[in-house]
Design an enzyme around this catalytic site. Structure first.
Site, PDB file in Angstrom:
ATOM      1  N   THR A  28      64.957 -11.606 -20.189  1.00 38.12           N
ATOM      2  CA  THR A  28      64.560 -10.221 -19.910  1.00 38.12           C
ATOM      3  C   THR A  28      64.639  -9.874 -18.434  1.00 38.12           C
ATOM      4  OG1 THR A  28      62.209 -10.804 -19.674  1.00 38.12           O
ATOM      5  CG2 THR A  28      63.003 -10.230 -21.888  1.00 38.12           C
ATOM      6  N   CYS A  32      55.622 -11.964 -15.792  1.00 36.95           N
ATOM      7  CA  CYS A  32      54.379 -11.453 -16.374  1.00 36.95           C
ATOM      8  C   CYS A  32      53.188 -12.276 -15.911  1.00 36.95           C
ATOM      9  CB  CYS A  32      54.436 -11.519 -17.904  1.00 36.95           C
ATOM     10  SG  CYS A  32      55.833 -10.684 -18.659  1.00 36.95           S
ATOM     11  N   CYS A  36      49.828 -11.668 -20.748  1.00 38.47           N
ATOM     12  CA  CYS A  36      50.658 -10.546 -21.197  1.00 38.47           C
ATOM     13  C   CYS A  36      50.656 -10.470 -22.724  1.00 38.47           C
ATOM     14  CB  CYS A  36      52.086 -10.707 -20.694  1.00 38.47           C
ATOM     15  SG  CYS A  36      53.163  -9.317 -21.146  1.00 38.47           S
ATOM     16  N   ARG A  39      55.250 -10.670 -26.984  1.00 35.49           N
ATOM     17  CA  ARG A  39      55.508 -11.879 -27.764  1.00 35.49           C
ATOM     18  C   ARG A  39      55.801 -13.063 -26.836  1.00 35.49           C
ATOM     19  NH1 ARG A  39      60.491 -11.573 -31.781  1.00 35.49           N
ATOM     20  NH2 ARG A  39      61.568 -11.601 -29.755  1.00 35.49           N
ATOM     21  N   ARG A  61      61.662  -8.943 -11.965  1.00 39.04           N
ATOM     22  CA  ARG A  61      60.870  -7.751 -11.689  1.00 39.04           C
ATOM     23  C   ARG A  61      59.579  -7.798 -12.486  1.00 39.04           C
ATOM     24  NH1 ARG A  61      65.507  -2.953 -11.698  1.00 39.04           N
ATOM     25  NH2 ARG A  61      66.408  -3.500  -9.678  1.00 39.04           N
ATOM     26  N   CYS A  66      52.118  -5.544 -18.625  1.00 36.25           N
ATOM     27  CA  CYS A  66      50.905  -6.307 -18.241  1.00 36.25           C
ATOM     28  C   CYS A  66      50.545  -6.149 -16.771  1.00 36.25           C
ATOM     29  CB  CYS A  66      51.079  -7.783 -18.577  1.00 36.25           C
ATOM     30  SG  CYS A  66      52.264  -8.669 -17.529  1.00 36.25           S
ATOM     31  N   ASP A 443      20.064 -30.695   3.568  1.00 35.47           N
ATOM     32  CA  ASP A 443      19.491 -29.361   3.608  1.00 35.47           C
ATOM     33  C   ASP A 443      18.161 -29.350   2.841  1.00 35.47           C
ATOM     34  OD1 ASP A 443      20.381 -26.251   3.935  1.00 35.47           O
ATOM     35  OD2 ASP A 443      19.289 -26.558   2.079  1.00 35.47           O
TER      36      ASP A 443
END
Length: 511
Positions: A28, A32, A36, A39, A61, A66, A443
């Site tokens: 693609t 993501c 996301c 699928r 990109r 998402c 402490d």
């Protein structure tokens, strides 16, 4: 995490890992966040990246569904104290925008070429790409959250020109700035007037659960005129590179999503990215509370506290030099006494140029303290002299420390100074660089907290210590959060007091 651990996380759409790594899908061309809703891609088509900048550089990109830029940051920059982690803390604080790559490299003790090679190897992207990704994230936040003009957003996010801004938004999101703004998931009322470029309201993303006790921690230490706080809010003035600023954060547990809302009352737009970064560090919003609580809850000494207080945060600092002065003044005295001393010292500070809502002063600079501010302090002369000497060293540039340091570096810079011991260095490391694995064994409040947790509920006997280290080493690398639980337990067991005198401050065993 290895490949298959990450793949199982994206298959489960686990929101805990949002911002900790990014999933790029070759078929693609997009990347993501792990949660996301699309699928789950085939494993053979997936590449994981440590940073969004690495995904950008690889040609991917951002997913429009998402929005991988709209996530909390990774806690890795505090957990890892290597050059990559230190560099990311400085990049997030805007060092490249102010000083360039050469300035960043000089702060870390490397040449620009060496630093580029290290970051490209460790994070998959060089310093310029990492800074560019940060600018894109800031720009997206402003586009979808404010009615600011696009040109103002470009410069506020750190871009040198509107053209560069438009090109970056197009490359990263495959959208124009106007189209990206139209994706805002909330509808701004048309009756609301546009805000000025220095007054903004933003939601701060964080990983749940979130314990608002961090606001109590800050509130009892607040200096009137400089800070104010409550159990669900905190506000203050501060000095940034290009001018004075003022902000307020409010937490609303009753609203859907339990939002943390940041209102920036005033800021030079060039200082907006570092302001956002420092507020996130102050409230520890990039922490992974599920992982931390899972580790702490396995210790029988802390299990009840973790079950009762999920998502505890470790307060940070918006000004490293200020935090050192506050730590030195607060040694071996109560919070109330330290606050009184700091109120006196605050008179040495200047008036804010952006006063409002009762916040009208700035914490004094190192120069102001070294000049005559130390004369306002009361108490042992040795402590006053130590504060003056540390302030003089910071004012002259002889003592230079900050978000880009690691624990050994802080030790080498601070321990040689009079009046500073291991407790002070550990406390500064927790709050300035977010060091997650500091345990202040000597402490007094930590010891009181151990006893308080051991005797809680129905007065049961002390939890057996067999095979459990007194320094809580089993909980590494999250011992700073164990310290926070112990401080909270000690304060809860302390006798009832007025708000001005409770609870006890973290204390050193020796001067």
């Amino acid at each position: 995490m290895d490949f298959w651990q990450r793949y199982r996380a994206i298959d489960a759409r686990d929101t805990r890992f949002d911002g900790q790594f990014y999933t790029a899908v070759r078929t693609t061309g997009i990347y993501c966040r792990p949660s996301c809703p699309a699928r789950t891609p085939k494993a053979g088509n997936v590449t994981f990246y440590e940073t969004s900048a690495a995904a950008h550089d690889a040609g991917y990109r951002a997913c429009k569904r998402c929005l991988p830029e709209a996530v909390p940051g990774t806690p890795a920059w505090n957990v890892r104290s290597d050059i990559a982690g230190r560099a990311m803390r400085l990049i997030n604080d805007g060092v490249i925008n102010r000083d360039g790559v050469e300035g960043l490299a000089a702060r870390l003790g490397y040449s620009a070429r060496q630093l580029n090679r290290i970051l490209s190897h460790e994070l998959g992207a060089g310093p310029l790409s990492l800074a560019r990704a940060g600018r894109a994230q800031t720009a997206r936040t402003l586009l979808v959250s404010t009615p600011m003009k696009v040109a103002d957003i470009a410069f506020a996010a750190g871009f040198s020109s509107v053209r560069q801004f438009n090109e970056t938004i197009g490359e990263v999101f495959a959208m124009t700035p106007s189209a990206l703004r139209a994706t805002a998931r909330h509808h701004r009322s048309s009756g609301v007037a546009a805000q000025s470029t220095t007054a903004l309201t933003l939601n701060l993303p964080y990983r749940e659960p979130f314990d608002p006790g961090v606001f109590d921690f800050l509130a009892v230490r607040a200096i009137p005129g400089i800070e104010e706080g409550s159990s669900t809010s905190y506000a203050r003035t501060l000095r940034l590179a290009h001018g004075d600023a003022r902000f307020r954060v409010d937490y609303d547990a009753g609203s859907p999503g339990r939002p943390l809302v940041l209102t920036v009352g005033a800021v030079d737009l060039r200082d907006l990215p570092p302001l956002l970064s420092r507020v996130r560090r102050l409230l520890d919003l990039d922490a992974d509370p599920v992982a931390i609580d899972g580790a702490l809850g396995s210790d029988p000494r802390l299990s009840a506290s973790v079950a009762a207080i999920a998502g505890m945060r470790m307060p940070g600092a918006v000004d490293p030099q200020e935090l050192l002065v506050r730590a030195m003044i607060g040694q071996q005295i109560t919070v109330a006494a330290a606050r009184t001393a700091l109120i006196q010292l605050s008179a040495a500070g200047s008036e804010s140029l952006v006063p409002a809502d009762g916040l009208h002063r700035l914490f004094p600079t190192a120069e102001q303290i070294a000049g005559n501010g130390f004369e306002l302090l009361r108490g042992p002369q040795r402590r006053i002299d130590s504060v003056r000497a540390a302030a003089a060293a910071m004012a002259s540039g002889g003592l230079d420390f900050g978000y880009g340091d690691d624990l050994p570096g802080l030790e080498s810079k601070l321990l040689p100074l009079s009046g500073i011991g291991p407790w002070t260095v550990g406390y500064v490391a927790m709050r300035v660089i977010g060091a997650p694995d500091v345990f202040l064994a000597n402490d007094a409040a930590v010891r009181n907290g151990i006893r308080a947790l051991a005797r809680e509920s129905d007065g049961a006997a002390v939890v057996p210590q067999t095979r459990l280290g007194p320094d809580f080493r089993e909980l590494s690398p999250w011992r700073s959060y164990a310290t926070m639980h112990l401080w909270r337990a000690a304060a809860a067991r302390a006798p009832a007091r007025t708000p001005s005198t409770a609870p006890n401050t973290p204390q050193k065993a020796t001067p």
